[in-house]
Design a protein around this motif. Structure first.
Motif, PDB file in Angstrom:
ATOM      1  N   GLN A 120       0.799  -1.224   0.000  1.00  0.00           N
ATOM      2  CA  GLN A 120       0.000   0.000   0.000  1.00  0.00           C
ATOM      3  C   GLN A 120       0.833   1.276   0.000  1.00  0.00           C
ATOM      4  N   GLY A 121       2.145   1.136   0.008  1.00  0.00           N
ATOM      5  CA  GLY A 121       2.988   2.311   0.038  1.00  0.00           C
ATOM      6  C   GLY A 121       2.900   3.078   1.337  1.00  0.00           C
ATOM      7  N   MET A 122       2.460   2.410   2.400  1.00  0.00           N
ATOM      8  CA  MET A 122       2.323   3.065   3.699  1.00  0.00           C
ATOM      9  C   MET A 122       3.686   3.134   4.384  1.00  0.00           C
ATOM     10  N   VAL A 123       4.147   4.335   4.669  1.00  0.00           N
ATOM     11  CA  VAL A 123       5.460   4.535   5.284  1.00  0.00           C
ATOM     12  C   VAL A 123       5.272   4.866   6.757  1.00  0.00           C
ATOM     13  N   PRO A 124       5.770   4.026   7.660  1.00  0.00           N
ATOM     14  CA  PRO A 124       5.615   4.290   9.089  1.00  0.00           C
ATOM     15  C   PRO A 124       6.478   5.468   9.534  1.00  0.00           C
ATOM     16  N   PRO A 125       6.139   6.078  10.656  1.00  0.00           N
ATOM     17  CA  PRO A 125       6.874   7.270  11.105  1.00  0.00           C
ATOM     18  C   PRO A 125       8.209   6.933  11.761  1.00  0.00           C
ATOM     19  N   GLY A 126       9.045   7.972  11.858  1.00  0.00           N
ATOM     20  CA  GLY A 126      10.293   7.874  12.596  1.00  0.00           C
ATOM     21  C   GLY A 126      11.196   6.755  12.106  1.00  0.00           C
TER      22      GLY A 126
END
Length: 207
Positions: A120-126
């Protein structure tokens, strides 16, 4: 682990896991004040365990081991960076530990984050992003090899981590080639409590 036990380190860990699953732990004696005193001057663990930092996967407990039995390194998704590699190399080279066991597990949030990144191209933070980015190539490799479930992806990630250790460390690769070290990828089931050996999917495909 008793020094007179002639089983392989992985076989002893399997036996310990069976005790844990069946509720018949015998590790308490190896967690006693007497055992603590024995270890003040030195250590001689029987296995290195590279596992996930997940609070539900405490490897000393699920393998029914005591103080000094395991050299444990844990990171989210058992990702390998220079600190992890150096820690494992220390155990292999300085402590002469003869076995590495990699423990992936069902419900791994780090693997789930990597799958979300791939699909999904979801990039987690930090810095969570870096963890997911290290696992994402293994997700792709697992899919190409035929992994169709989350559990199969976890297993293939453990197998790929085993390969990565030898690829990134000449010390580990040399110890494996010389027969001084074995590397065993595994998967832990949160529901059953069992740890089972993982098999690379490419070995199951027709030649």
């Amino acid at each position: 682990m008793p020094t007179h036990d002639n089983r392989s380190p992985w076989a002893m860990l399997q036996a310990g896991n069976a005790r844990y699953v069946e509720g018949r732990s015998n590790a308490q004696v190896r967690r006693s004040p007497e055992r603590r005193s024995e270890l003040v001057g030195s250590q001689a663990p029987s296995a290195i365990v590279l596992g996930c930092a997940d609070s539900r996967v405490p490897v000393e407990i699920l393998f029914d081991q005591g103080l000094g039995d395991l050299f444990v390194v844990r990171t989210a998704g058992h990702v390998v960076d220079s600190a992890v590699l150096g820690s494992i190399e220390y155990a292999v080279q300085i402590l002469a530990v003869p076995s590495i066991v990699i423990v992936g597990h069902d419900g791994c949030g780090a693997v789930a984050a990597a799958i979300a990144m791939v699909d999904q191209g979801m990039v987690p933070p930090g810095s969570i992003r870096e963890v997911a980015e290290r696992i994402a190539p293994d997700v792709v490799r697992a899919r190409l090899a035929g992994a169709g479930t989350f559990e199969e992806t976890v297993e293939q990630h453990a197998c790929h981590t085993a390969e990565l250790l030898s690829e990134r460390s000449a010390l580990i690769a040399d110890a494996v080639r010389a027969g001084r070290l074995t590397v065993t990828p595994t998967r832990y089931s949160l529901s059953s409590g069992r740890v089972t050996e993982a098999v690379p999917l490419r070995q199951l495909l027709p030649v």
